[in-house]
Design a protein around this motif. Sequence first.
Motif, mmCIF file in Angstrom:
data_model
loop_
_atom_site.group_PDB
_atom_site.id
_atom_site.type_symbol
_atom_site.label_atom_id
_atom_site.label_comp_id
_atom_site.label_asym_id
_atom_site.label_seq_id
_atom_site.Cartn_x
_atom_site.Cartn_y
_atom_site.Cartn_z
ATOM 1 N N UNK A 15 2.296 1.185 16.504
ATOM 2 C CA UNK A 15 2.036 1.712 15.169
ATOM 3 C C UNK A 15 0.779 2.572 15.181
ATOM 4 N N UNK A 16 0.702 3.484 14.214
ATOM 5 C CA UNK A 16 -0.521 4.264 14.027
ATOM 6 C C UNK A 16 -0.709 4.586 12.554
ATOM 7 N N UNK A 17 -1.941 4.927 12.182
ATOM 8 C CA UNK A 17 -2.308 5.235 10.804
ATOM 9 C C UNK A 17 -2.518 6.738 10.654
ATOM 10 N N UNK A 40 0.800 -1.234 0.000
ATOM 11 C CA UNK A 40 0.000 0.000 0.000
ATOM 12 C C UNK A 40 0.826 1.273 0.000
ATOM 13 N N UNK A 41 2.095 1.168 0.351
ATOM 14 C CA UNK A 41 2.925 2.363 0.440
ATOM 15 C C UNK A 41 3.728 2.569 -0.842
ATOM 16 N N UNK A 42 3.911 3.818 -1.260
ATOM 17 C CA UNK A 42 4.783 4.120 -2.389
ATOM 18 C C UNK A 42 6.233 3.847 -2.034
ATOM 19 N N UNK A 97 3.952 6.396 4.297
ATOM 20 C CA UNK A 97 3.087 7.571 4.356
ATOM 21 C C UNK A 97 1.915 7.346 5.298
ATOM 22 N N UNK A 98 1.382 6.118 5.295
ATOM 23 C CA UNK A 98 0.175 5.820 6.064
ATOM 24 C C UNK A 98 0.471 5.133 7.408
ATOM 25 N N UNK A 99 1.145 4.010 7.334
ATOM 26 C CA UNK A 99 1.322 3.165 8.514
ATOM 27 C C UNK A 99 2.657 3.491 9.189
#
Length: 236
Positions: A231-233, A213-215, A221-223
């Motif tokens: 961890x956080x979103x 899911x990450x570039x 960018x997200x996780x």
Amino acid sequence: MQKILLMEDDPSIIEMVQVHLAKDGYHVTTAQNGEEGIAAFHDSFDLIVLDIMMPKLDGIEVIKWIRERSHIPILVISAKDSEVDKALGLGFGADDYIAKPFSLIELSARVKAVIRRATQYAAPAAQANASPKHESQVIANQSLCIDLDNFSVVKNGLDIKLTSKEFELLKLFSTNPGRVFTKAQIYGFVWQDDYYGDENVINVHIRRLREKIEDQPSSPQYLKTLWGIGYKWEWH
């Protein structure tokens, strides 16, 4: 009756596991090496249970072969209990890992948990597909779209294939943006089991999810990782 494909080269373990799982109500098909397992494989199995160290074709190669064709849950059993072997097995798409020697009670619990999670993952998607008027719950930004009811993920217009564990992780984080989850909390929510300090199981799944899911998985960018905490979103 739920069906299990067991791939194991030790006849005594085959007999022990087959008899025990049959008593639990499962129909067990057995194979004594990876090539036999692939020949016996079909999509109607509810679970694959396999050893890593098998002749002719080892368990890692079998997992890779299955994952190219199916999302049927895979439970790995192996005498090699190192962190490297766990990373290999889970990283290539196994859903859970149990080390030899194992108790039959633990095996039953793992089998039930893996099948239960896979069933929970598949049932809502099947219901959604059968009901075209159903309005799905979708969360998205400009590049990532997550359909929680249909269990689908689209990134930059392309479908992303996730395992059931990866999707449950994504659902947990994306629906709770900004909330920090410890590894014990993640294990409880996603694996629905007590956390025994096995960080590698979570680490591997987080890494695999980021790769999809990450570039830039190494700079997500997200996780986000909060070192020493969890961890956080973050939505952008």
